[in-house]
Design an enzyme around this catalytic site. Structure first.
Site, PDB file in Angstrom:
ATOM      1  N   ASP A 441       0.887  -1.154  -0.029  1.00  0.00           N
ATOM      2  CA  ASP A 441      -0.008   0.118   0.169  1.00  0.00           C
ATOM      3  C   ASP A 441       1.018   1.315   0.060  1.00  0.00           C
ATOM      4  O   ASP A 441       2.310   1.090   0.260  1.00  0.00           O
ATOM      5  CB  ASP A 441      -0.807  -0.068   1.188  1.00  0.00           C
ATOM      6  CG  ASP A 441      -2.205   0.456   0.783  1.00  0.00           C
ATOM      7  OD1 ASP A 441      -2.366   1.295  -0.080  1.00  0.00           O
ATOM      8  OD2 ASP A 441      -3.385   0.022   1.586  1.00  0.00           O
ATOM      9  N   ASP A 498     -10.383   1.932  -3.655  1.00  0.00           N
ATOM     10  CA  ASP A 498     -10.861   1.298  -2.325  1.00  0.00           C
ATOM     11  C   ASP A 498     -12.418   1.352  -2.147  1.00  0.00           C
ATOM     12  O   ASP A 498     -13.072   0.805  -1.162  1.00  0.00           O
ATOM     13  CB  ASP A 498     -10.387   2.705  -1.065  1.00  0.00           C
ATOM     14  CG  ASP A 498      -8.848   2.344  -0.812  1.00  0.00           C
ATOM     15  OD1 ASP A 498      -8.419   1.284  -0.920  1.00  0.00           O
ATOM     16  OD2 ASP A 498      -8.265   3.096  -0.270  1.00  0.00           O
TER      17      ASP A 498
END
Length: 694
Positions: A441, A498
């Site tokens: 990430d 997301d």
């Protein structure tokens, strides 16, 4: 003196020409030319007229336009000496190196001690051209801007299409009319970014998803880019792509761009999409095991967030496996004292409070359920509230008083000691546990763009890939903020957004498929109530949207009703039955007569079978569905098609269209020119149609 060179595949020809030893320019790019074409004649024909208000000779729109040639537009190179004095190069031909399907042109500026190199290659299978520029200097110089080789844009185009977005809203299409002046986009966030995906489509007049001429570009760099689409006063148009300007902080003797991927399509946006999909899947991504089926994913983030509890996670893993999951990914919260997003980033050691016996008990349970195990890292970031920041505050990138993002700073990846530390910590986790997947990430923008940061991140990933070649890596950056061919030459999957909102993903997946194949595009079945939008969708819609790409789940399976679990298991089973051919299929955008319907056709390699996903994104203006035309079928072949999920027809669908109750056998000509009649449906639903040669 005129010199010319050409590169060809079966679809297109690229011709470059140079006169009087000047930098070469693209004099033709489009449909395949005969082998007997006189290139010198094309160079002469390429010259445009001169009239009042113009110079006595038109400066070339070269592969690196030079200010010293009185070029009237944006130059392709901007250099300064170490003392800040502008350098205005004037390059002259040095040599050309031609090998199969590749061309390297070298030009020098002896007075300034500079060499410019332009490299081009063409892929006969994917139809993608790779182009790259490099500049070498005898003495260190400062670089403000270097464009990858410049391509002309077609005159028979009225608009350009580029891509914007935001967190949870990536891959939004912008359509901008051509006009005198420039369309200038620059991403200075230090990563590829939600806001400015480095891609551009230039459709010619009348082009659609399935028909017409179109040109497409993608800049394969993860550190932020600059794009210029400029129409000169004389009407010529140029396309420039490169790193964001002024991101090389130190004087150097060598600079080079990332690769610019360019292609010409003679069948609309789908020709662009298929070229990029195939090139990425077959040429860019380096799979640990290309023959291994893409596993159904389960990610625990939206089930537990930071609340890690071993018995609970084991229960969730058991339920995920029962639904069909084949990989379990442990997300943020397993390390340091990470109880929220304000602390412990960079303290990459297992939290003994949550895992008193380490990760092994969870991993062994996951494996006992028939799943592989993956884990989350955010290596390039650090919280001020962390042991490592307290020990090495100088490792953080940017000033002490910088604005934090998600309560974190970025580590300075240009420092070898930072990369060594991260390599050691990550290697220890991978070495001591049976882990074959990393979700990598990157949850904040950089305090300032810096090319060295990107190169440092690349170097760390490359080192880990070399040490652990069987480990797959997913590129995630607040969702879809680091998706490009540069990062994907080192990773194997991207987290598109997301947002697990199925309606938003339906739209994003449709646009992202111009660049990304199914094999790398993660898509998960989210919670009943989406955590980022608050909307509630039926499990059928959520499941079928996820089944359009690399399928997975990211919710708490304990919330599922018996009926929801049954539906999800059935769709997952369907995906597993079809994933082998779908992984290598071409994703084709369909031109829907109803704007409320977002539809695509995934066509198997060889054309023997296909699946159509027709998503209802809004209420239709008309009362019954319009026919949906398919594409790229063989007109004279017969196809047998059926509605996979005909049982989902609602009570308000009161008629009897053939596909609602049975199969249809029809010619490719009929399916492409008339199309298929689907049953009526509510918004936020999906029809799935499967077809094979009869």
């Amino acid at each position: 003196m005129i010199r010319c060179w050409r590169l060809d595949d079966t679809r297109q020809t690229l011709v470059l020409g140079s006169r009087n030893d000047h930098l070469a320019e693209v004099i033709y790019w489009g449909p395949r030319l005969p082998d007997t074409e006189d290139l010198n004649a094309l160079y002469q024909a390429h010259l445009i007229d001169i009239t009042g208000g113009m110079l006595d000779l038109n400066p070339e729109l070269s592969i690196c336009p030079e200010a010293t040639r009185t070029f009237p537009g944006q130059p392709g190179l901007n250099l300064r000496s170490k003392d800040g004095t502008p350098i205005l190069p004037k390059f002259c031909f040095e040599k050309a190196e031609e090998v199969a399907d590749a061309l390297t042109l070298t030009f020098t500026d002896a007075p300034n001690g500079l060499t410019f190199t332009g490299r081009f290659s063409i892929d006969a299978h994917t139809h993608v051209i790779e182009a790259q520029s490099a500049v070498t200097s005898e003495a260190p110089v400062h670089l403000h801007w270097l464009s990858a080789p410049v391509f002309p844009a077609p005159q028979f185009s009225d608009e350009m299409i580029d891509f914007a977005g935001r967190w949870c809203g990536e891959f939004q299409m912008n359509r901008t009319p051509w006009s005198a002046g420039i369309r200038y986009r620059e991403n200075r966030t230090g990563r590829t970014g939600h806001e400015h995906f480095p891609g551009l489509i230039v459709p010619c007049r009348g082009a659609t998803n399935a028909t017409g001429h179109a040109y497409a570009f993608h800049y394969g760099w993860s550190g932020g880019h600059r794009m210029i689409a400029e129409e000169l006063p004389d009407g010529r148009r140029q396309i420039q792509f490169g790193h964001a300007s002024s991101v090389e902080m130190a004087p150097q003797t060598h600079f080079e761009t990332a690769k610019l991927f360019a292609m010409f399509s003679d069948d609309g946006l789908n020709g662009c999409g298929v070229a990029f999909q195939r090139h990425l899947r077959d040429r860019i991504v380096h799979w640990p095991d290309a023959k291994r089926p893409r596993p159904v994913h389960y990610n625990c983030w939206e089930a537990v967030y930071f609340r890690h509890n071993l018995p609970e996670l084991k229960d969730i893993a058991t339920r995920a496996a029962a639904l069909g999951a084949e990989r379990f990914v442990l997300d943020d919260g397993w390390f340091g004292n990470r109880d929220d997003d304000t602390r412990a980033l960079s303290d990459w050691e297992v939290d003994p409070r949550k895992y008193p016996d380490g990760l092994t008990p969870l991993i062994e349970h996951v494996q006992s359920e028939g799943m592989r195990f993956g884990i989350w890292f955010e290596p390039e970031m650090i919280n001020p509230d962390s042991n490592i920041h307290r020990l090495h505050p100088d490792w953080a990138l940017g000033g002490e008083d910088q604005i934090l993002g998600r309560q974190q700073k970025a580590l300075n990846m240009a420092l070898p000691e930072v990369r060594d530390f991260l390599f050691d910590r990550i290697s220890a986790i991978l070495r001591d546990h049976d882990i074959d997947y990393i979700k990598w990430d990157h949850n904040r923008v950089l305090p300032a763009p810096d090319a060295a940061q990107t190169r440092g991140s690349y170097a760390l990933i490359d080192a880990l890939r070399a040490a652990f070649p069987k480990v797959e890596i997913e590129s995630c950056a607040s969702g879809g903020a680091r998706i490009d061919f540069g990062i994907l030459s080192r990773t194997h999957r991207v987290w598109l957004s997301d947002s697990n909102d199925a309606l938003e993903r339906l739209k994003m997946q449709h646009n992202a498929a111009i660049f990304l194949p199914l094999a790398v595009t993660g898509s998960h079945v989210g919670p009943r109530r989406c955590h980022t939008s608050g909307r509630i969708f039926d499990i059928r819609f959520r499941a079928w949207v996820a089944a359009q790409r690399h399928m997975g789940f990211e919710m708490d399976p304990r919330e599922l009703t018996e009926e929801e679990a049954k539906v999800l298991t059935e769709v997952t089973h369907w995906w597993k039955d079809n994933r082998d051919w779908m992984t290598s299929a071409d994703i084709l955008r369909l031109d829907s007569a109803d704007p409320a319907v977002i539809a695509e056709q995934q066509l198997a390699e060889g054309g023997g079978q296909f699946v159509v996903f027709a998503g209802k994104a809004a209420t239709s203006d008309q009362i019954t569905p319009r026919p949906l035309r398919l594409t790229r079928l063989s007109p004279d072949q017969m196809y047998r098609i059926e509605l996979v999920n005909r049982a989902d027809a609602p009570a308000l669908s009161r008629g009897n269209p053939l596909l609602k109750n049975g199969s249809l056998t029809a010619s490719g000509a009929y399916l492409m020119n008339h199309g298929i009649n689907l049953p009526w449906s509510f918004p936020d639903t999906m029809w799935v149609v499967q077809g094979k040669l009869a």
